[in-house]
Scaffold this motif. Structure first.
Motif, PDB file in Angstrom:
ATOM      1  N   CYS A 195       0.866  -1.176   0.000  1.00 32.28           N
ATOM      2  CA  CYS A 195       0.000   0.000   0.000  1.00 32.28           C
ATOM      3  C   CYS A 195       0.907   1.232   0.000  1.00 32.28           C
ATOM      4  CB  CYS A 195      -0.951  -0.020   1.193  1.00 32.28           C
ATOM      5  SG  CYS A 195      -0.135   0.086   2.787  1.00 32.28           S
ATOM      6  N   ALA A 196       0.335   2.408   0.105  1.00 32.54           N
ATOM      7  CA  ALA A 196       1.115   3.646   0.012  1.00 32.54           C
ATOM      8  C   ALA A 196       2.169   3.768   1.107  1.00 32.54           C
ATOM      9  CB  ALA A 196       0.178   4.842   0.051  1.00 32.54           C
ATOM     10  N   THR A 197       1.947   3.119   2.253  1.00 37.05           N
ATOM     11  CA  THR A 197       2.880   3.283   3.377  1.00 37.05           C
ATOM     12  C   THR A 197       3.693   2.034   3.710  1.00 37.05           C
ATOM     13  OG1 THR A 197       1.156   2.690   4.967  1.00 37.05           O
ATOM     14  CG2 THR A 197       1.407   5.031   4.442  1.00 37.05           C
ATOM     15  N   ALA A 198       3.482   0.938   2.972  1.00 37.32           N
ATOM     16  CA  ALA A 198       4.194  -0.297   3.316  1.00 37.32           C
ATOM     17  C   ALA A 198       4.306  -1.222   2.112  1.00 37.32           C
ATOM     18  CB  ALA A 198       3.463  -1.029   4.445  1.00 37.32           C
ATOM     19  N   GLU A 199       5.405  -1.958   2.065  1.00 35.93           N
ATOM     20  CA  GLU A 199       5.561  -3.009   1.062  1.00 35.93           C
ATOM     21  C   GLU A 199       4.621  -4.152   1.415  1.00 35.93           C
ATOM     22  OE1 GLU A 199       7.311  -2.724  -1.565  1.00 35.93           O
ATOM     23  OE2 GLU A 199       8.837  -1.217  -1.126  1.00 35.93           O
ATOM     24  N   GLY A 200       4.427  -5.058   0.493  1.00 40.16           N
ATOM     25  CA  GLY A 200       3.656  -6.257   0.778  1.00 40.16           C
ATOM     26  C   GLY A 200       4.499  -7.240   1.572  1.00 40.16           C
ATOM     27  N   GLU A 201       3.832  -8.263   2.092  1.00 36.50           N
ATOM     28  CA  GLU A 201       4.538  -9.280   2.875  1.00 36.50           C
ATOM     29  C   GLU A 201       3.978 -10.657   2.572  1.00 36.50           C
ATOM     30  OE1 GLU A 201       5.816  -7.942   7.102  1.00 36.50           O
ATOM     31  OE2 GLU A 201       3.732  -7.311   6.820  1.00 36.50           O
ATOM     32  N   ARG A 202       4.814 -11.636   2.813  1.00 39.19           N
ATOM     33  CA  ARG A 202       4.379 -13.033   2.726  1.00 39.19           C
ATOM     34  C   ARG A 202       5.047 -13.791   3.864  1.00 39.19           C
ATOM     35  NH1 ARG A 202       6.882 -17.105  -1.480  1.00 39.19           N
ATOM     36  NH2 ARG A 202       6.388 -18.985  -0.339  1.00 39.19           N
ATOM     37  N   TYR A 203       4.232 -14.520   4.594  1.00 40.38           N
ATOM     38  CA  TYR A 203       4.717 -15.414   5.642  1.00 40.38           C
ATOM     39  C   TYR A 203       4.272 -16.824   5.274  1.00 40.38           C
ATOM     40  CZ  TYR A 203       5.456 -11.246   8.475  1.00 40.38           C
ATOM     41  OH  TYR A 203       5.887 -10.029   8.927  1.00 40.38           O
ATOM     42  N   SER A 204       5.171 -17.780   5.382  1.00 46.87           N
ATOM     43  CA  SER A 204       4.856 -19.184   5.146  1.00 46.87           C
ATOM     44  C   SER A 204       5.373 -19.974   6.337  1.00 46.87           C
ATOM     45  CB  SER A 204       5.528 -19.701   3.876  1.00 46.87           C
ATOM     46  OG  SER A 204       5.147 -18.942   2.761  1.00 46.87           O
ATOM     47  N   SER A 205       4.596 -20.963   6.775  1.00 47.89           N
ATOM     48  CA  SER A 205       5.017 -21.755   7.925  1.00 47.89           C
ATOM     49  C   SER A 205       4.679 -23.223   7.702  1.00 47.89           C
ATOM     50  CB  SER A 205       4.324 -21.250   9.191  1.00 47.89           C
ATOM     51  OG  SER A 205       4.767 -21.986  10.316  1.00 47.89           O
ATOM     52  N   THR A 206       5.647 -24.072   8.017  1.00 53.52           N
ATOM     53  CA  THR A 206       5.448 -25.521   7.969  1.00 53.52           C
ATOM     54  C   THR A 206       6.026 -26.130   9.245  1.00 53.52           C
ATOM     55  OG1 THR A 206       7.563 -26.137   6.959  1.00 53.52           O
ATOM     56  CG2 THR A 206       5.800 -25.456   5.448  1.00 53.52           C
ATOM     57  N   PRO A 207       5.534 -27.306   9.623  1.00 49.99           N
ATOM     58  CA  PRO A 207       6.060 -27.930  10.847  1.00 49.99           C
ATOM     59  C   PRO A 207       7.565 -28.199  10.788  1.00 49.99           C
ATOM     60  CG  PRO A 207       4.019 -28.992  10.191  1.00 49.99           C
ATOM     61  CD  PRO A 207       4.400 -28.056   9.073  1.00 49.99           C
ATOM     62  N   GLY A 208       8.072 -28.615   9.648  1.00 51.25           N
ATOM     63  CA  GLY A 208       9.479 -28.967   9.557  1.00 51.25           C
ATOM     64  C   GLY A 208      10.424 -27.803   9.324  1.00 51.25           C
TER      65      GLY A 208
END
Length: 164
Positions: free
Chosen positions: A81-94
């Protein structure tokens, strides 16, 4: 300023599902009732998706609220958005949790100091440069999550807006 994103619960044991809803509701500030469907890629597990709208930083709050539940696979994304980059979080048990900053087209943006560190490790320690770059881009997480993503095609999505 607000942004939008999606929470993908790729697999969670049935007993964990109400706890996920409670944790997400705590972040978004609204009651959450997810539509859970069976996850064919992991018998005995369930999956759900939730589109959300909220302040920049909501994705990190959602990822933090779900962190530590070792039996669950999930991803959280947010659009730039105008004030922040995008993000991606990924999580797996291992593998644990992966975080990346994303640009307006969804590309992962890798800070130059991380690239320099990978090059230095490759030269000094003989590490595999391709594998190192793959980790910077989240390839091990993508490889593990891809069967769970595919199994969830056609799942219903519900939009929720954060109370601000």
């Amino acid at each position: 300023m607000t942004t939008r994103g999606v929470l993908y619960i790729h697999s969670a044991p049935r007993a964990l599902c109400p706890h996920v809803e409670w944790a997400v509701a705590g972040v978004l500030g609204v009651r959450v009732n997810l539509d859970w469907i069976r996850q064919p890629a992991a018998p005995g597990h369930w999956r759900s998706e939730l589109s959300w709208q909220g302040e920049p930083g909501t994705a990190s709050k959602l990822a933090s609220a779900l962190r530590g539940w070792q039996l669950m696979r999930y991803e959280v994304t947010s659009e730039p958005c105008a004030t922040a980059e995008g993000e991606r979080y990924s999580s797996t048990p291992g593998l644990g949790i992966f975080h990346a900053v994303t640009g307006i087209h969804g590309d992962i943006l890798v800070p130059e100091d991380r690239l320099r560190a990978v090059l230095l490790r490759s030269r000094s320690e003989g590490s595999d440069l391709e594998a190192e770059i793959g980790r910077l881009l989240g390839k091990p997480w993508d490889d593990e999550l891809e069967p769970f993503r595919y199994a969830g095609e056609g799942a219903p999505v519900r939009w929720l807006h954060q109370v601000v």
